[in-house]
Design a protein around this motif. Structure first.
Motif, PDB file in Angstrom:
ATOM      1  N   PHE A  31       9.921  62.380 -19.275  1.00  0.00           N
ATOM      2  CA  PHE A  31      10.309  63.468 -20.157  1.00  0.00           C
ATOM      3  C   PHE A  31      11.366  64.314 -19.450  1.00  0.00           C
ATOM      4  N   LEU A  32      12.460  64.565 -20.149  1.00  0.00           N
ATOM      5  CA  LEU A  32      13.464  65.515 -19.688  1.00  0.00           C
ATOM      6  C   LEU A  32      13.187  66.832 -20.387  1.00  0.00           C
ATOM      7  N   TYR A  60      21.030  59.927 -21.914  1.00  0.00           N
ATOM      8  CA  TYR A  60      19.798  59.483 -21.261  1.00  0.00           C
ATOM      9  C   TYR A  60      18.720  59.141 -22.283  1.00  0.00           C
ATOM     10  N   LEU A  61      18.692  59.866 -23.393  1.00  0.00           N
ATOM     11  CA  LEU A  61      17.670  59.647 -24.415  1.00  0.00           C
ATOM     12  C   LEU A  61      17.863  58.331 -25.170  1.00  0.00           C
ATOM     13  N   LYS A  62      18.986  57.686 -24.987  1.00  0.00           N
ATOM     14  CA  LYS A  62      19.186  56.373 -25.577  1.00  0.00           C
ATOM     15  C   LYS A  62      18.360  55.301 -24.867  1.00  0.00           C
ATOM     16  N   ASP A  63      17.846  55.632 -23.700  1.00  0.00           N
ATOM     17  CA  ASP A  63      16.961  54.734 -22.957  1.00  0.00           C
ATOM     18  C   ASP A  63      15.558  54.813 -23.573  1.00  0.00           C
ATOM     19  N   PRO A  64      14.931  53.685 -23.889  1.00  0.00           N
ATOM     20  CA  PRO A  64      13.608  53.723 -24.547  1.00  0.00           C
ATOM     21  C   PRO A  64      12.535  54.462 -23.762  1.00  0.00           C
ATOM     22  N   ILE A  65      12.640  54.560 -22.440  1.00  0.00           N
ATOM     23  CA  ILE A  65      11.569  55.212 -21.671  1.00  0.00           C
ATOM     24  C   ILE A  65      11.757  56.720 -21.564  1.00  0.00           C
ATOM     25  N   VAL A  66      12.874  57.249 -22.058  1.00  0.00           N
ATOM     26  CA  VAL A  66      13.181  58.670 -21.869  1.00  0.00           C
ATOM     27  C   VAL A  66      12.795  59.457 -23.118  1.00  0.00           C
ATOM     28  N   HIS A  67      12.003  60.515 -22.915  1.00  0.00           N
ATOM     29  CA  HIS A  67      11.514  61.370 -23.989  1.00  0.00           C
ATOM     30  C   HIS A  67      11.906  62.816 -23.685  1.00  0.00           C
ATOM     31  N   ALA A  98      23.404  62.695 -10.875  1.00  0.00           N
ATOM     32  CA  ALA A  98      22.737  61.919  -9.828  1.00  0.00           C
ATOM     33  C   ALA A  98      21.244  62.207  -9.790  1.00  0.00           C
ATOM     34  N   THR A  99      20.859  63.477  -9.961  1.00  0.00           N
ATOM     35  CA  THR A  99      19.439  63.834  -9.948  1.00  0.00           C
ATOM     36  C   THR A  99      18.715  63.227 -11.138  1.00  0.00           C
ATOM     37  N   ILE A 100      19.305  63.328 -12.324  1.00  0.00           N
ATOM     38  CA  ILE A 100      18.671  62.776 -13.519  1.00  0.00           C
ATOM     39  C   ILE A 100      18.511  61.265 -13.384  1.00  0.00           C
ATOM     40  N   GLU A 101      19.543  60.602 -12.918  1.00  0.00           N
ATOM     41  CA  GLU A 101      19.463  59.151 -12.763  1.00  0.00           C
ATOM     42  C   GLU A 101      18.434  58.763 -11.697  1.00  0.00           C
ATOM     43  N   GLU A 102      18.298  59.593 -10.667  1.00  0.00           N
ATOM     44  CA  GLU A 102      17.319  59.288  -9.625  1.00  0.00           C
ATOM     45  C   GLU A 102      15.895  59.383 -10.148  1.00  0.00           C
ATOM     46  N   VAL A 103      15.581  60.459 -10.884  1.00  0.00           N
ATOM     47  CA  VAL A 103      14.204  60.598 -11.369  1.00  0.00           C
ATOM     48  C   VAL A 103      13.896  59.547 -12.435  1.00  0.00           C
ATOM     49  N   ILE A 112      12.412  67.216  -9.108  1.00  0.00           N
ATOM     50  CA  ILE A 112      12.454  66.519  -7.828  1.00  0.00           C
ATOM     51  C   ILE A 112      13.321  67.222  -6.795  1.00  0.00           C
ATOM     52  N   ARG A 113      14.068  68.231  -7.206  1.00  0.00           N
ATOM     53  CA  ARG A 113      14.894  68.992  -6.268  1.00  0.00           C
ATOM     54  C   ARG A 113      14.304  70.375  -5.960  1.00  0.00           C
TER      55      ARG A 113
END
Length: 340
Positions: free
Chosen positions: A174-175, A194-201, A157-162, A93-94
């Motif tokens: 996906f990261l 971030y991967l502890k969040d169920p939607i993050v792969h 900030a970028t990771i949290e934004e996307v 996104i950047r």
């Protein structure tokens, strides 16, 4: 046409060791103090805890439990594949030059994404579509950086934004990781929160894994061995178990023979769904041949296929394959589709 892609720990358990030094008493007998010291030392030895061994045993138990559930029901609860087809927009996104994700203004990009999702759903109504964003989060660099590893991680900030974009539009995310001259062991742990969040792969890209090549990214196509893929699988499996999450999806980019070595040694785990993702650009015939050679004939688990807005249609009369073409002409039909 040359077939390339554009440049875009486990937490260690600490075994505790305690050494007590006792002084010998005078003469041949042992004083009460010496006896007490020996008893204390013996007690301390029995109290030593190998936390790494405990973690390994817990992982084995969780793996056996997952295997048992999978045998009984076909997959673990919450597994995305094979009951869905994932369709993703890829980029950063950047960075406008890395893909459709980031190339266009946010709302314009999501309007385009909605049309693409509908095209895929219309092409195969039998499988629901799971929309996804695929953000290159640790990116290979042309400059070495302060530690000489040729990679740079997005800011918090970028990771949290996307991730917030994904949640806003009911996507998974996906990261993606391009390690440069580093390796997965030193990079993946940075993404664990971030991967502890169920939607993050997770995605890993051997094109930019240069440790065995000894050159900076972009000079040669990099490589991962099965042991590297297994490291990523075990890393994700642990996060799934420790946080009671549904299975994670791991995408592994590939478009040449040498990008993945010893693929038969990749060890699957029900807590991680592995997608071998055909990532090259070119005319449809070349893309189909590469999918056959490096994905179909060297199967791991699930398959993916990338479509390039800027490169697949060059030169004319080549074109970007439609959803109908992809589904009709590729075997097996890919369950992960990515647009760059």
């Amino acid at each position: 046409m040359r077939y390339i892609s554009p440049l875009s720990v486990l937490l260690s358990g600490l075994g505790l060791a305690l050494t007590l030094t006792t002084l010998s008493g005078c003469g041949s007998g042992s004083s009460p103090e010496t006896t007490n010291q020996k008893a204390a030392a013996d007690s301390a030895k029995t109290a030593v805890v190998d936390t790494l061994a405990l973690k390994r045993n817990a992982m084995r138990r969780d793996s056996l439990k997952a295997d048992s559930i999978t045998r009984a029901g076909g997959q673990l609860p919450g597994a995305i594949l094979p009951g869905h087809r994932i369709v993703a927009f890829y980029g950063n996104i950047r960075a406008k030059g890395m893909g459709i994700l980031g190339r266009e203004p946010k709302e314009q990009m999501f309007r385009k994404f909605e049309k693409v999702l509908k095209e895929w759903q219309d092409a195969d109504p039998s499988l629901p579509i799971q929309p996804a964003l695929h953000n290159v989060t640790i990116t290979a660099q042309g400059a070495a950086g302060s530690d000489g590893k040729y990679r740079l991680m997005n800011s918090k900030a970028t990771i949290e934004e996307v991730i917030s974009w994904a949640k806003e539009h009911k996507c998974i995310i996906f990261l993606d990781v391009q390690v440069g001259l580093s390796d997965l062991e030193h990079e993946l742990h940075k993404l664990e929160p971030y991967l502890k969040d169920p939607i993050v792969h997770l995605g890993i890209d051997p094109e930019f894994a240069m440790a065995t090549k000894g050159v900076r990214p972009g000079k040669k196509i990099g490589t991962y061995d099965a042991k590297d893929v297994n490291y990523a699988i075990n890393f994700l499996a642990r996060i799934v178990s420790e946080n009671k999450l549904p299975p994670k999806v791991l995408t592994v980019h590939r478009f040449t023979q040498g990008m993945i070595t010893n693929y038969k040694n990749i060890k699957l785990d029900p807590r991680v769904q592995v997608v071998m993702h055909m990532d090259g650009w070119g005319n449809p015939t070349l893309k189909k041949d590469s999918y056959h050679d490096y994905i179909q004939t060297q199967p791991v688990q699930y398959t993916g296929f990338k479509l390039f807005y800027e490169y697949d249609a060059r030169p004319a009369p080549h074109h970007i394959m439609t959803p109908t073409e992809v589904l009709a002409e590729l075997t097996p039909k890919p369950l992960y589709i990515q647009y760059q």
